[in-house]
Enzyme design. Sequence first.
Site, PDB file in Angstrom:
ATOM      1  N   ARG A   1     -71.612  54.674  67.545  1.00  0.00           N
ATOM      2  CA  ARG A   1     -71.322  53.601  68.541  1.00  0.00           C
ATOM      3  C   ARG A   1     -72.527  53.373  69.596  1.00  0.00           C
ATOM      4  O   ARG A   1     -72.409  53.015  70.828  1.00  0.00           O
ATOM      5  CB  ARG A   1     -70.120  54.146  69.629  1.00  0.00           C
ATOM      6  CG  ARG A   1     -68.862  53.942  68.751  1.00  0.00           C
ATOM      7  CD  ARG A   1     -68.190  52.712  68.231  1.00  0.00           C
ATOM      8  NE  ARG A   1     -66.958  52.689  67.908  1.00  0.00           N
ATOM      9  CZ  ARG A   1     -66.592  53.044  66.686  1.00  0.00           C
ATOM     10  NH1 ARG A   1     -67.495  53.415  65.730  1.00  0.00           N
ATOM     11  NH2 ARG A   1     -65.233  53.184  66.440  1.00  0.00           N
TER      12      ARG A   1
ATOM     13  N   SER B   1     -60.427  51.479  70.952  1.00  0.00           N
ATOM     14  CA  SER B   1     -61.103  52.692  71.542  1.00  0.00           C
ATOM     15  C   SER B   1     -61.669  52.689  72.914  1.00  0.00           C
ATOM     16  O   SER B   1     -62.794  52.105  73.083  1.00  0.00           O
ATOM     17  CB  SER B   1     -61.835  53.642  70.537  1.00  0.00           C
ATOM     18  OG  SER B   1     -61.273  53.668  69.357  1.00  0.00           O
TER      19      SER B   1
ATOM     20  N   GLU C   1     -66.626  54.576  75.682  1.00  0.00           N
ATOM     21  CA  GLU C   1     -67.526  53.431  74.577  1.00  0.00           C
ATOM     22  C   GLU C   1     -67.470  52.377  75.212  1.00  0.00           C
ATOM     23  O   GLU C   1     -68.299  51.298  74.764  1.00  0.00           O
ATOM     24  CB  GLU C   1     -66.815  53.743  73.441  1.00  0.00           C
ATOM     25  CG  GLU C   1     -65.740  53.090  72.903  1.00  0.00           C
ATOM     26  CD  GLU C   1     -65.817  52.364  71.523  1.00  0.00           C
ATOM     27  OE1 GLU C   1     -65.852  51.334  71.692  1.00  0.00           O
ATOM     28  OE2 GLU C   1     -65.492  53.087  70.602  1.00  0.00           O
TER      29      GLU C   1
HETATM   30  N1  EPU Z   1     -54.838  61.206  67.014  1.00  0.00           N
HETATM   31  C1  EPU Z   1     -54.034  62.037  67.652  1.00  0.00           C
HETATM   32  N2  EPU Z   1     -53.400  61.384  68.726  1.00  0.00           N
HETATM   33  C2  EPU Z   1     -53.644  59.962  69.059  1.00  0.00           C
HETATM   34  C3  EPU Z   1     -54.705  59.368  68.101  1.00  0.00           C
HETATM   35  C4  EPU Z   1     -55.343  60.099  67.143  1.00  0.00           C
HETATM   36  O1  EPU Z   1     -53.533  63.222  67.368  1.00  0.00           O
HETATM   37  O2  EPU Z   1     -52.948  59.530  69.810  1.00  0.00           O
HETATM   38  C5  EPU Z   1     -55.563  62.002  65.746  1.00  0.00           C
HETATM   39  C6  EPU Z   1     -54.889  61.590  64.384  1.00  0.00           C
HETATM   40  O3  EPU Z   1     -54.014  62.042  64.105  1.00  0.00           O
HETATM   41  C7  EPU Z   1     -56.311  61.674  63.479  1.00  0.00           C
HETATM   42  C8  EPU Z   1     -57.596  61.715  64.293  1.00  0.00           C
HETATM   43  O4  EPU Z   1     -57.022  61.790  65.848  1.00  0.00           O
HETATM   44  O5  EPU Z   1     -56.015  63.048  62.897  1.00  0.00           O
HETATM   45  C9  EPU Z   1     -58.384  60.420  64.262  1.00  0.00           C
HETATM   46  O6  EPU Z   1     -57.375  59.206  64.477  1.00  0.00           O
HETATM   47  P1  EPU Z   1     -57.698  57.946  63.916  1.00  0.00           P
HETATM   48  O7  EPU Z   1     -58.027  58.048  62.467  1.00  0.00           O
HETATM   49  O8  EPU Z   1     -56.779  56.922  64.542  1.00  0.00           O
HETATM   50  O9  EPU Z   1     -59.155  57.454  64.709  1.00  0.00           O
HETATM   51  P2  EPU Z   1     -59.874  57.555  65.952  1.00  0.00           P
HETATM   52  O10 EPU Z   1     -60.793  58.692  66.013  1.00  0.00           O
HETATM   53  O11 EPU Z   1     -58.735  57.949  66.879  1.00  0.00           O
HETATM   54  C10 EPU Z   1     -61.780  56.014  65.274  1.00  0.00           C
HETATM   55  C11 EPU Z   1     -62.298  55.015  65.969  1.00  0.00           C
HETATM   56  C12 EPU Z   1     -61.620  53.716  65.805  1.00  0.00           C
HETATM   57  C13 EPU Z   1     -61.567  53.178  64.258  1.00  0.00           C
HETATM   58  C14 EPU Z   1     -60.728  54.628  63.849  1.00  0.00           C
HETATM   59  C15 EPU Z   1     -60.561  54.389  62.172  1.00  0.00           C
HETATM   60  C16 EPU Z   1     -63.838  55.656  67.859  1.00  0.00           C
HETATM   61  C17 EPU Z   1     -63.941  55.964  69.190  1.00  0.00           C
HETATM   62  N3  EPU Z   1     -62.862  55.312  67.258  1.00  0.00           N
HETATM   63  O12 EPU Z   1     -60.529  56.353  66.276  1.00  0.00           O
HETATM   64  O13 EPU Z   1     -62.518  52.691  66.497  1.00  0.00           O
HETATM   65  O14 EPU Z   1     -60.630  52.178  64.025  1.00  0.00           O
HETATM   66  O15 EPU Z   1     -61.560  55.746  63.842  1.00  0.00           O
HETATM   67  O16 EPU Z   1     -61.602  54.624  61.766  1.00  0.00           O
HETATM   68  O17 EPU Z   1     -64.761  56.297  66.732  1.00  0.00           O
HETATM   69  C18 EPU Z   1     -62.630  51.036  68.274  1.00  0.00           C
HETATM   70  O18 EPU Z   1     -63.790  51.399  68.356  1.00  0.00           O
HETATM   71  O19 EPU Z   1     -62.326  50.462  68.933  1.00  0.00           O
HETATM   72  C19 EPU Z   1     -61.936  51.717  67.434  1.00  0.00           C
HETATM   73  C20 EPU Z   1     -60.536  51.293  67.153  1.00  0.00           C
END
Ligand code: EPU
Length: 337
Positions: A163, A237, A333
């Site tokens: 990012r 995010s 971010e």
């Molecule tokens: N999780 C939780 N609770 C929540 C959200 C997530 O426990 O409320 C856990 C999930 O169960 C999972 C882990 O956290 O084990 C990761 O969650 P997820 O795959 O949804 O991805 P993220 O890390 O929350 C990142 C990006 C997103 C992108 C997703 C999918 C960042 C800051 N965000 O989210 O990007 O779509 O991975 O690749 O890196 C964005 O930048 O606006 C964005 C949506």
Amino acid sequence: MKTNVNLKTYNSFGFPAVAKYFVEINDIQQLEALITTDIFKQEKHLILSGGNNVLFQSAVFDGLVIFINTQGVEILREDEKEVVVRAKAGEDWPDFVRFSVGNGWHGLENLAHIPGKVGAAPVQNIGAYGMELKDSFLQCKAMNLATGETKVFSKEDCRFGYRESIFKSELKGQFVITSVDFLLKKNAPLHLDYGNIKAYLEQNGIEAPTLQQLHDAICAIRDAKLPDVKQIGSAGSFFKNPVIEAVKFEVIQKDYPNIPHYDEPNGKVKVPAGWLIEQSGWKGWRDEHVGVYDKQALVLVHYGGGKGLDIVELARKIQDSVVAKFGIRISPEVNFV
Ligand code: EPU
């Protein structure tokens, strides 16, 4: 040039900040002319693209908003293996991804359905489902706002990180990206390993997905987890996933054996901020105007009638409680304006 323009429809949070001056750029010549004007020289300025990653903290933006809306996609070169395609900065990102996938070009499919414009994509090196913009990025053109000269930035020049890019750090506010060239493959393995892609495909009876099926699956997975910005204001995010020292991670893991995590190349560990926020009790929290999205705690939402400061305050409270519980400071971010 317009004055006193309400930016409500120009930022995905839907906050009604008013810009003192506002100009829409439809071609490079307009931008070249703009930077010679007194208003440009005297006022502070903000480059606005899709407005999907900005938070207007005040009711007024006391300066010039430059809305980049240049359109056009062209193929620069193509052979049987790959294609180089140039998209102007104002092209809609999800449409461009759909167009590429529709042509059978690989590289952007996991970045499907991310709201925004092409020109903003390199600024924060957008990423999702195991892929980042930088993986398909060849180069971009950007105009130096001090001189009007256009410079070509190679992938190395952009200093992409998680990012991050040079446009968000050293060169912040100094250059406007005018077009981006992508190197896309006619044939490439699909990236199905991240998160619940495989589970989704299985549930839908898809064994060996096509490029188009993967694109459509990513869209469906995102729709299930992230709010539609046309209905609920958000900036996707809100925080970055923090990267912590392995020793610190191991301490937390003792208390929370199921903590999700990704090992980083430097021996550190990336922990999902959404998980930390959920564990801190915030998921689904809301007041009248703002809240934490109930399906994904990493997303702060604006239900309407609120102001940017409501989100700033909520973000601060969330940060403090994550520090109190885990000793980790998560950082936004989203760009605060
Ligand atoms: N999780 C939780 N609770 C929540 C959200 C997530 O426990 O409320 C856990 C999930 O169960 C999972 C882990 O956290 O084990 C990761 O969650 P997820 O795959 O949804 O991805 P993220 O890390 O929350 C990142 C990006 C997103 C992108 C997703 C999918 C960042 C800051 N965000 O989210 O990007 O779509 O991975 O690749 O890196 C964005 O930048 O606006 C964005 C949506």
